[in-house]
Scaffold this motif. Structure first.
Motif: not given
Length: 440
Positions: A352-364, A410-418
């Motif tokens: 959860i910690h790992t996924l959430y960190s990636t989630y926040l990064t891509n969300l920004m 980059r935009w598509l990747d960030a949106t998909y990862q989020s």
């Protein structure tokens, strides 16, 4: 329990599905998930295992056993009998013996082993249901991942198409300039090379799109070559809170639930091992019938019937300390299960910690990468105008093209990862209903 969970999940999915006319083949994610729930082979295998566990979970440990037996024995013998100097022969004398009976045994005490046995089968059923739920949740994440991958890939195909159209326009412009002598032939060759590269890239992007459809179709048990039924965009839900995710995961994560059930099952194994220290008391009863005919015997016929009842007790006095060893091993296994639960708990919280960190990064990153796409597109339009006027070289125009396609990726990747991380976090925390509410 599990059938109700899956049925409720299916109804919830159906309630999310928009009404689709017969003239279109577009299927939303909720519809694809409904197909997966109904038709995925792996999920159906797990359902069968739940049914087997349901069949095994009965009140059998508390019920008496009733056995019936019948035996008929016929014989033919030659016999001779002498009584007071008088001989009597019985050639081919036939004898018949019939024995029948019904016996009932009811265990009323076995060191509480019957209760442990019943509880163990109940826990095993719950474990099978949790394992099936895990398979279902993994399927939800997998199908969603492919679905959003297809959406992203469709955008990449569109971007590759735009890039090729721009390269065509550049090739047209440079061709006209070469014809009137205002540009060199090397510029035309370079434009042709870039156009060929963009055409090849478009073909590869379309091939990747078809491959993603093929993989998705396999998991939802659809015709493998079926394509073009996904037309959608990626919408991100409200931001998730890490502490809330951890709180839900503590109670609802299927791996943690399965680990806790594993400990409970081992506790019942320990109780079963301890029950062997105590005596077993059975109530017994039966009815018997016996009939015998033997013309060559002194007693040529006999018949008896009878009813019997009583109680019996058996107790192990000494078995080489095997029961003690079994109890010790069960305690060791219980400790291993406890350690395994701690390991799973750390793994879940860490994930959860790992996924959430990636989630926040891509969300920004999503918002400013979207802005970068708009800026890169505007720059590209301006670059095309300057290229037509001859102010910008072909190499410089190509750089603007690459800047645009890189910004789109980059935009598509960030949106998909989020989005994928968002849904994965909801599944890990055991919030399937919230997951389904966010896929539309």
């Amino acid at each position: 329990m599990l059938r109700g969970y899956i049925a409720g999940l299916s109804l919830f999915v159906l309630s999310l599905m928009p009404i689709i006319g017969q003239e279109t083949e577009i299927i939303p994610l909720s519809g694809i998930i409904e197909l997966a729930i109904e038709q995925n082979p792996s999920l159906n295998i797990m359902r069968n295992r739940v049914t087997q566990a349901e069949n095994s979970h009965t009140a059998r440990p508390f019920l008496p056993s009733l056995n019936a037996n019948v035996r008929v024995n016929n014989s033919t013998t030659d016999s001779k009998r002498t009584f007071q100097d008088r001989e009597q022969e019985f050639p081919s004398a036939k004898s018949e013996n019939v024995n029948a009976g019904v016996n009932l045994t009811w265990t009323v005490f076995d060191g509480l082993g019957m209760f442990a046995d019943y509880k163990r089968s109940s826990l095993n059923l719950s474990l099978r249901e949790v394992e099936t739920r895990t398979t279902l949740e993994n399927l939800l994440v997998l199908v969603s991942d492919y679905y959003y991958s297809i959406i992203v890939q469709q955008h990449r195909v569109d971007a590759a198409q735009q890039l090729m159209e721009l390269s065509k326009e550049r090739y047209r412009i440079i061709t006209e300039k070469v014809d009137i002598g205002s540009a060199a032939g090397i510029d035309l060759l370079q434009a042709q090379l870039d156009l060929n590269a963009d055409s090849s890239n478009l073909v590869r992007q379309k091939e990747t799109l078809n491959s993603l459809y093929l993989s998705l179709n396999r998991y939802v048990n659809q015709p493998l070559l079926k394509t073009g039924y996904i037309k959608d965009s990626i919408l991100l839900g409200p931001p998730l809170t890490e502490q809330e995710l951890i709180m839900h995961a503590e109670d609802n994560n299927t791996d943690l639930i399965a680990a806790r059930l594993g400990m409970e099952i081992t506790k019942q194994d320990l109780n079963l091992a301890k029950s062997r220290w105590f005596p077993t008391i059975n109530l017994v009863s039966g009815y018997s019938y016996s009939r015998s005919e033997s013309p060559a015997s002194v007693m040529t016929f006999s018949q008896s019937t009878g009813f019997n009842y009583g109680a019996e007790m058996t107790m192990n006095i000494f078995d080489g300390f095997q029961i003690t060893r079994n109890v010790k091993n069960a305690k060791i296994e219980l400790e291993s299960k406890r350690l395994s639960y701690e390991d799973v708990h750390l793994s879940v919280i860490g994930e959860i910690h790992t996924l959430y960190s990636t989630y926040l990064t891509n969300l920004m990153m999503v918002d400013f990468e979207r802005q970068n796409v708009d800026v890169a597109r505007s720059n590209l339009d301006i670059a095309l105008e300057r290229y037509e006027l001859g102010v910008l070289s072909g190499i410089e125009f190509r750089e603007f093209q690459q800047a645009y396609i890189n910004a789109v990726n980059r935009w598509l990747d960030a949106t998909y990862q989020s989005k994928v991380r968002e849904l994965s976090l909801l599944i890990i925390s055991g919030q399937s209903e919230v997951f389904l509410s966010r896929i539309n």
